[in-house]
Design an enzyme around this catalytic site. Structure first.
Site, PDB file in Angstrom:
ATOM      1  N   CYS A  35     -40.301  22.621  28.097  1.00 18.52           N
ATOM      2  CA  CYS A  35     -40.475  23.258  29.405  1.00 18.52           C
ATOM      3  C   CYS A  35     -39.937  22.412  30.555  1.00 18.52           C
ATOM      4  CB  CYS A  35     -41.947  23.576  29.622  1.00 18.52           C
ATOM      5  SG  CYS A  35     -42.614  24.672  28.339  1.00 18.52           S
TER       6      CYS A  35
ATOM      7  N   HIS B 111     -45.448  21.626  38.428  1.00 18.48           N
ATOM      8  CA  HIS B 111     -45.282  22.301  37.138  1.00 18.48           C
ATOM      9  C   HIS B 111     -46.340  23.391  37.022  1.00 18.48           C
ATOM     10  CE1 HIS B 111     -43.811  22.804  33.113  1.00 18.48           C
ATOM     11  NE2 HIS B 111     -44.948  22.439  32.555  1.00 18.48           N
TER      12      HIS B 111
ATOM     13  N   GLU C  99     -51.783  16.778  36.234  1.00 21.34           N
ATOM     14  CA  GLU C  99     -50.783  16.781  37.292  1.00 21.34           C
ATOM     15  C   GLU C  99     -51.434  16.574  38.654  1.00 21.34           C
ATOM     16  OE1 GLU C  99     -46.861  19.285  38.789  1.00 21.34           O
ATOM     17  OE2 GLU C  99     -48.380  20.323  37.595  1.00 21.34           O
TER      18      GLU C  99
ATOM     19  N   LYS D  52     -45.485  29.571  39.332  1.00 19.07           N
ATOM     20  CA  LYS D  52     -45.843  30.226  38.070  1.00 19.07           C
ATOM     21  C   LYS D  52     -46.987  31.214  38.234  1.00 19.07           C
ATOM     22  CE  LYS D  52     -44.186  26.616  34.895  1.00 19.07           C
ATOM     23  NZ  LYS D  52     -43.766  25.550  35.830  1.00 19.07           N
TER      24      LYS D  52
ATOM     25  N   HIS E 239     -44.648  31.508  33.172  1.00 17.64           N
ATOM     26  CA  HIS E 239     -44.009  30.273  32.697  1.00 17.64           C
ATOM     27  C   HIS E 239     -42.817  30.621  31.820  1.00 17.64           C
ATOM     28  CE1 HIS E 239     -43.164  26.358  31.460  1.00 17.64           C
ATOM     29  NE2 HIS E 239     -44.281  26.021  30.839  1.00 17.64           N
TER      30      HIS E 239
ATOM     31  N   PHE F  89     -43.699  20.143  26.011  1.00 20.22           N
ATOM     32  CA  PHE F  89     -44.231  19.709  24.726  1.00 20.22           C
ATOM     33  C   PHE F  89     -43.407  18.528  24.217  1.00 20.22           C
ATOM     34  CE2 PHE F  89     -46.109  24.104  23.395  1.00 20.22           C
ATOM     35  CZ  PHE F  89     -47.126  23.929  24.309  1.00 20.22           C
TER      36      PHE F  89
END
Length: 406
Positions: free
Chosen positions: A163, A303, A314, A332, A337, A394
Site C-alpha cells: 500500500c 495514510h 500513525e 480514505k 483504500h 504490508f
C-alpha cells in the site's frame, strides 16, 4: 546526492471512487462524503461493499480496440496518465523520448484478468484461454503500456511496496530526476483488485470494516469506532520534471516534491510496529531530504486506513514528531483504500491542498480517538507551504513524501 532537490509537479491525473478526473475527484473529496456502496460483484459474500470508480467505461474512454487487451488496472492508469500529461502541457510528439521515464506503483497486477482466465481454464479448458493473459496480468505491464501509449523511452519500472507503492514510485521518480537520468517522469500508482478472492482474503484477515448495513459510514479514519478499511480501486499520476526543464517550457509548476524517505519496520507481515520507530525514521528521512524541520510542516495527508492498529500508530508518531500543529486528514474516508494507488492519489490531493489552501475533511471521523488535529466535518482553509504525505504497507514498508509550494 545533495538534499534540497526539488522536483517540479507540472501535471496531475486522477481516477478515483470520487470521480473520473482531477476536478471531479477533488470536489467530492472536499465534500467529505464516503463513496462506499454495495458491490454487486460481491453478492453473497460476508462483506459486500467497496469503493469502485463510478461510471468508468474503458471502451468509451480509451477505445474498444485498446481496452479489450488491457486489464482494468491499466485502464485506470492510462486515463489518469493522459490527463496528467495534458495538464502538464506536454506533447509526446515533441519531447525527447529518451529523457522521459515512467515509474508506477502497483500491488496486485492484473488480478481480475488472472482470475477470469483461471475460471475459463477450469470450466472450458486451456484452449479457450486468452493469449493476452500474461501481458494483461503482469505487475510491470502498467509502466510498459504507459510508455507505449505516450512514447516515453526512458527508464521504465514498477514499484511494489504494497500500500506504499504509489508513494515509492513518486520518490523513485524524483531520484531519476535528481541524478540527471531524466528530464520528465510520469509517476504514480494504479490498482483494480476488487475481486471475490482478494476481498475474501482481506475479510479472513479481519482487515475490512464489517459495516455491511451502513457502507457509507464504514471508512472512518482516526475515529473511535473504526473497525477496518474499505477496499477501493483507482489511479493517480503526477508528471514530475526537473525545475529547469519546466521553467524552460514556461509551464505552471503546481508544487514541488522536495523530500522522500523510506524504511522497514522489520516487525510483522501485516501489523505495524507499535513503537512507530520505522514510521518515524521514514518521516525524519523525508524531512532531512527536504532540508525542513517538523515545525515547517503545515499539513499531513495521513495514510489513515481506518484500521485500529494503523491509525493508532500513525497518530502517535505524528503527535510525537509534529505536536498538534499540522492539520491532518485522510482522504480514505471518502475514497476507501486503493492499495498500491493510494499513495499517488493522496500525493495528488496534497498538491491540490498546497495550491488551493484547502485541506479536505476526514469523512466519518465523528469522535477522534487520537490526539492530533484531524480536519473533520468540512474543508479547512489553511495556507500550506509544506506538507507530508504518508504511506505504509504490508511487510512493514513505509514511504513518505514532502511536498512544498512552488
Amino acid at each position: 546526492m545533495d538534499s534540497g532537490f526539488h522536483a517540479a509537479v507540472t501535471g496531475l491525473g486522477m481516477v478515483t471512487p470520487a470521480g473520473i478526473g482531477v476536478d471531479e475527484s477533488w470536489r467530492r473529496i472536499c465534500a467529505g462524503v464516503s463513496m462506499a456502496a454495495h458491490d454487486e460483484e460481491l453478492d453473497g459474500m460476508p462483506i459486500d461493499f467497496t469503493c469502485r470508480v463510478p461510471g468508468f467505461d474503458a471502451d468509451a474512454l480509451l477505445g474498444r480496440r485498446t481496452a479489450w487487451r488491457l486489464d482494468r488496472y491499466v485502464h485506470l492508469a492510462l486515463v489518469a496518465a493522459r490527463e496528467a500529461i495534458a495538464d502538464a502541457g506536454l506533447d509526446p510528439k515533441e519531447w525527447d523520448a529518451s529523457r522521459v521515464g515512467v515509474v508506477m506503483g502497483n500491488a496486485l497486477g492484473g488480478i481480475g484478468t488472472f482470475e477470469r482466465q483461471h475460471n475459463t481454464m477450469l470450466s472450458e479448458g486451456t484452449s479457450r484461454m486468452s493469449s493476452m493473459l500474461i501481458p494483461m496480468m503482469g505487475v510491470n505491464m502498467v509502466a510498459g503500456y504507459l510508455a507505449i501509449d505516450s512514447g516515453a523511452q526512458g527508464p521504465n519500472l514498477v514499484t511494489t511496496t504494497a500500500c506504499a507503492s504509489g508513494t515509492t514510485a513518486i520518490g523513485t521518480a524524483r531520484d531519476l530526476l535528481r541524478t540527471g537520468r531524466c528530464d520528465i517522469v510520469i509517476a504514480g500508482g494504479a490498482e483494480a483488485g476488487l475481486t471475490r478472492p482478494i476481498l475474501a482474503g482481506f475479510t479472513r484477515m479481519g482487515a475490512l470494516s464489517g459495516r455491511v448495513d451502513d457502507p457509507t459510514a464504514a471508512s472512518r479514519p482516526f475515529d473511535r469506532d473504526r473497525d477496518g478499511f474499505v477496499a477501493a480501486e483507482g489511479a493517480g499520476v503526477l508528471v514530475l520534471e526537473r525545475v529547469e526543464h519546466a521553467k524552460a517550457r514556461g509551464v505552471r509548476i503546481r508544487a514541488h516534491v522536495s523530500g522522500y524517505g523510506a524504511s522497514a519496520d522489520a516487525h510483522h507481515a501485516t501489523a505495524p510496529d507499535p513503537t512507530g520507530v520505522g514510521v518515524s525514521a521514514a518521516i525524519g528521512s523525508a524531512l532531512a531530504d527536504a532540508d525542513l524541520l517538523p515545525a515547517d510542516v503545515d499539513h499531513v495527508n495521513a495514510h489513515g486506513t481506518s484500521t485500529p492498529l494503523n491509525d493508532e500508530v500513525e497518530a502517535k508518531v505524528v503527535r510525537r514528531m509534529f505536536g498538534d500543529r499540522p492539520a491532518v486528514t485522510s482522504v480514505k474516508g471518502v475514497t476507501g483504500h486503493s492499495l498500491g494507488a493510494a499513495g499517488a492519489i493522496e500525493a495528488a490531493c496534497t498538491v491540490l491542498s498546497i495550491e488551493t489552501g484547502v485541506v479536505p475533511p476526514t469523512a466519518n471521523c465523528a469522535d477522534p480517538a487520537v490526539d492530533i488535529d484531524v480536519v473533520r466535518s468540512k474543508p479547512r482553509r489553511l495556507p500550506v507551504s509544506a506538507a507530508v504525505s504518508n504511506s505504509f504497507g504490508f511487510g512493514g514498508q513505509n514511504a513518505v513524501l514532502v511536498l512544498t509550494a512552488a
